[in-house]
Design an enzyme around this catalytic site. Structure first.
Site, short mmCIF file in Angstrom:
data_model
loop_
_atom_site.label_atom_id
_atom_site.label_comp_id
_atom_site.label_asym_id
_atom_site.label_seq_id
_atom_site.Cartn_x
_atom_site.Cartn_y
_atom_site.Cartn_z
CG ASP A 193 20.76 13.94 16.15
OD1 ASP A 193 21.87 13.77 15.42
OD2 ASP A 193 20.14 14.72 16.28
CD GLU A 219 25.49 14.27 16.76
OE1 GLU A 219 25.98 14.56 15.53
OE2 GLU A 219 24.22 14.48 16.67
#
Length: 705
Positions: free
Chosen positions: A342, A378
């Site tokens: 993330d 990401e």
């Protein structure tokens, strides 16, 4: 109580069958107390052995299930970034299991409310979760990773609770848990669907934010980590005193037996302790300056590249060690097969800017364990220059945000998207080829947890997040969505049919593009969130998959597409198209791919630059693909034509000359309601005409005489 010197490594609580070794890093500490809990009774033990700022001790007779925490004595001077407070019980950063939730009380904050510079002396232990000693032993049997090659992978992003909570064939006591994911009914769905890897949204122990619980909400998504080694206890059906570890392992073992890889969505960019006014739960009270990135000229504040109040200090050796130890633990001890990072750009900010040569990437590159599993970035954060799609090192794959945006724009009819659409569906070579990467570097998606579901993407122009209690200010406002004429639910059959067609267009584009496809849980069933594009705090029917209302036709279509992709390697090439010939017919070179206008002319620069161009025909030469057959022989794939029509009217396509193929059979048509079989058997000869419905596309397979 006996306390032996013990060892400084491994960090955390390590049970050896006789007793437990405890080890905690803190450069800021002047004294460390290990706190053992028997119900509400606390026993404090000083750890007097210190090596390399690691405080350690071995306690004979301490067994799995023992609940514990730490109190760290040291300087408390927030203006200088020092925040030790022995009145606060602290979670072990290396705890393998955590029992309980934070009970929000002023005591869990290190300062006095109304006087942030004054240290609070309230004891936080009654309000804090407790770390748990775990049993390291588990019967893995013959478990091994499926190790699916990237070009054969289909990712399925899922939430442990949201996927299973309403499943009618899973016993109620197992719904919402790791055991629910491992239940035969769920594994059957995944295998019949054809996905090869389940990408679980955060399962590291996380905290429900104070401001959410005050509003009667919860941190449903889990991007608020406090324990990087501990499976989140609320997803356990067996218990919270270490049983969650064994249940997680059993889930992985069951998925592996079904040939499905397990990927974890991990949040190493920030923690649940928030900004300078946040609670003191673990890292902040142990060694604030080592674990967090502080503002250089005013260290009472935190650098925030994540929008969540703080950023982990990845330029510090002990934070890097924590991250790498955590990753290795999940691979070696929990048998997971990879990670999705993330806001991964934050991990590359060793100094200020995002740096692909940062220490974090170097450490991952050389690690023999972590460097050999699937690593997915990401590739952005909220800091300056944080959008880094295409800029990660060769070892990494990336969520391709440009694929998402372009495909959405193309199918909703935005002008000047044709050229980039062609680049995205052919592997995004402009993003990845220049540094030696291949099409598998691109993880292709149009919907994930963050944003609209697939159904909502074609049903809403605007977000509808009123249930979140933030006056609809939260969530992305520019969604590149199109409601097909009516906002939200409708009974209009024409609009419903158009929405169904658009869903098929988007799914088929993801699954038939070069790269690695990813679909979000429930999209294959027609899941809706009623227009809410930010259900991070909605642990209810709004976010759970409603199996009772599954769209069986869409599910059947998705299964067929995934099977079709698996059958034909031309849709999952391991190398980029080169534009060079791979065969000759009567002296005519046939390249590995060709782009045509609908009237069968080779696409020119003017055609690509035409702002209103919304149709194109793609030839994929299967003879350029070489795969190993069932007897070890080398075989070629078939060749295909794909006719894309994003116009708002039917369009006539003329098929290319005979050297590309004399007969073509229509095998996929997103413009028709899928029947029992997507194939309808229509055959068109070279130079013949094919009428393609508005906002749809067709796939034709070359047939020999």
């Amino acid at each position: 109580m006996q306390v032996w010197p013990g060892r400084q490594y491994p960090l955390g609580a390590s049970y050896d069958g006789t007793g437990t070794n405890f080890a905690l890093f803190s450069q800021a500490a002047e004294r460390v107390e290990l706190c053992l809990f028997d119900d509400d009774n606390e026993t404090r033990v000083d750890l007097t052995e210190v090596d390399g700022f690691v405080w350690h001790g071995y306690l004979p007779g301490i067994e799995p299930g023992q609940r514990y925490g730490y109190r760290v004595h040291g300087p408390y001077d927030p203006a200088r970034g020092q925040r030790c407070n022995p009145h606060k019980l602290l979670i072990d950063p290396y705890a393998k299991a955590i029992d309980g939730d934070v009970k929000w009380d002023p005591a869990v904050y290190a300062y006095e409310f109304g006087a942030p510079d004054r240290m609070s002396e309230a004891d936080s232990a009654p309000f804090m979760p407790k770390s748990v000693v775990t049993n390291p032993y588990f019967d893995w049997g013959n478990d091994r990773s499926p190790q699916i090659p990237y070009h054969e992978t289909v990712f399925y992003e899922a939430h442990v609770k949201g996927l299973t909570w309403l499943h009618p064939d899973i016993p109620e006591e197992l719904r919402g848990t790791y055991a629910g994911i491992a239940h035969p009914a769920m594994i059957e769905h995944l295998t019949r669907l054809g996905v090869t890897a389940i990408e679980l949204m955060p399962v590291h122990q996380f905290v429900n934010d104070h401001h959410l619980t005050d509003r009667g909400l919860r941190n449903y998504w889990g991007y608020n980590t406090i324990g990087y080694f501990a499976p989140h206890h609320a997803y356990s059906s067996m218990g919270r005193a270490g049983q969650q570890v064994q249940e997680f392992r059993s889930m992985v073992k069951s998925l592996h037996e079904a040939g499905i890889e397990v990927i974890l969505d991990v949040v190493y960019n920030h923690t649940a302790e928030g900004n300078h006014l946040g609670p003191t739960l673990s890292f902040r009270g142990i060694d604030n300056a080592s674990y967090y990135r502080l503002v250089d000229d005013d260290p009472q504040y935190y650098m925030d590249y994540t929008g969540c109040g703080n950023s982990l200090n990845v330029r510090g050796p002990h934070t890097l060690q924590l991250i790498m130890d955590s990753l290795r633990y999940w691979v070696q001890e929990m048998h997971v097969d990879g990670f999705r990072f993330d806001l991964a750009a934050t991990l590359a900010r060793e100094f200020y800017e995002v740096d692909r040569l940062s220490t974090f990437f170097e450490v991952v590159q050389q690690d023999p364990i972590v460097g050999n599993v699937k690593l997915i970035a990401e590739p952005w954060d909220v800091g300056p220059g944080g959008y880094q799609v295409g800029n990660f090192p060769p070892l990494w794959t990336e969520w391709n945000g440009k694929f998402r945006d372009t495909v959405r724009d193309f199918w909703r009819g935005e002008p000047a998207t044709l050229g980039e659409f062609a680049s995205r569906i052919s592997g995004s070579a402009d993003l990845y080829a220049d540094d030696g990467r291949r099409p598998i570097a691109s993880v292709n998606f149009v919907t994930v947890h963050d944003g609209f579901t697939l159904t909502d993407l074609v049903s809403y122009n605007e977000k509808h997040n009123e249930a979140n209690g933030e006056d609809n200010r939260d969530g992305e406002s520019h969604n590149r969505s199109w409601n097909c004429g009516v906002e939200g639910p409708t009974d209009d059959p024409e609009i419903l049919e158009l929405r169904a067609r658009q869903r098929r267009n988007l799914l088929a584009t993801v699954l038939l593009s070069q790269g690695v496809p990813l679909i979000g849980h429930g999209d294959e069933l027609g899941r809706t969130q009623q227009g809410n594009n930010n259900v991070y705090c909605q642990d209810n029917e709004l976010s759970w998959v409603n199996w009772a209302e599954a769209d069986e036709q869409l599910l059947k279509f998705t299964r067929t597409l995934i099977a079709f992709r698996a059958e034909h390697p031309v849709f999952r090439r391991r190398r980029f198209f080169t534009g060079r010939p791979v065969r000759r017919v009567s002296g005519t070179p046939i390249r590995d791919m060709e782009w045509f206008t609908p009237d069968a002319r080779e696409m020119s620069e003017e055609d690509w630059d035409f702002d209103l161009g919304r149709a194109v025909m793609l030839f994929l030469n299967g003879e350029g693909i070489r795969e190993t057959g069932p007897r070890g022989e080398r075989v070629a794939d078939d060749s295909f034509l794909i006719c894309f029509n994003a116009h708002n009217d039917w369009l006539e396509f003329v098929l290319p000359p005979a050297e590309f193929g004399q007969k073509w059979e229509l095998v996929i048509d997103t413009g028709e309601f899928p029947s029992a079989d997507v194939k309808n058997g229509r055959v068109v000869e070279a130079g013949g005409k094919l009428f393609v419905r508005d906002r749809s596309f067709c796939v034709l397979q070359r047939r020999t005489a």
